[in-house]
Scaffold this motif. Sequence first.
Motif: not given
Length: 121
Positions: A1-29
Amino acid sequence: QVRVVESGGGLVQTGGSLRLSCAASGSIFSINTMGWYRQAPGKQRELLASMTSSGSTNYADSVKGRFTISRDNAKDTAYLQMNSLKPEDTAVYYCNAKGVRTPQTWNLEVWGQGTLVTVSS
């Protein structure tokens, strides 16, 4: 089974920055395309950026010049660097993996559960 999980969201002020990550796991070629979408309340889900395994990228006009997608093919991960954030960027951000090859299939599509980004004014 393949899963995709995001992380890195949150609250930020206007003009700020965020970095989101996405990790896929499972038997992936391999994964052909990884992309980032978002959905704001009352609006349709929209494609923000995508990147193929060979490095070709595509960006929505609304985020071009502010957001940057990257990938680590060896780790089946993708990232979205978001700069100069605006209140209208507030949404749930989803990661999508297309053309996932596994021992059972060659063209699987998988969505993550989403991560909330809130930009305060």
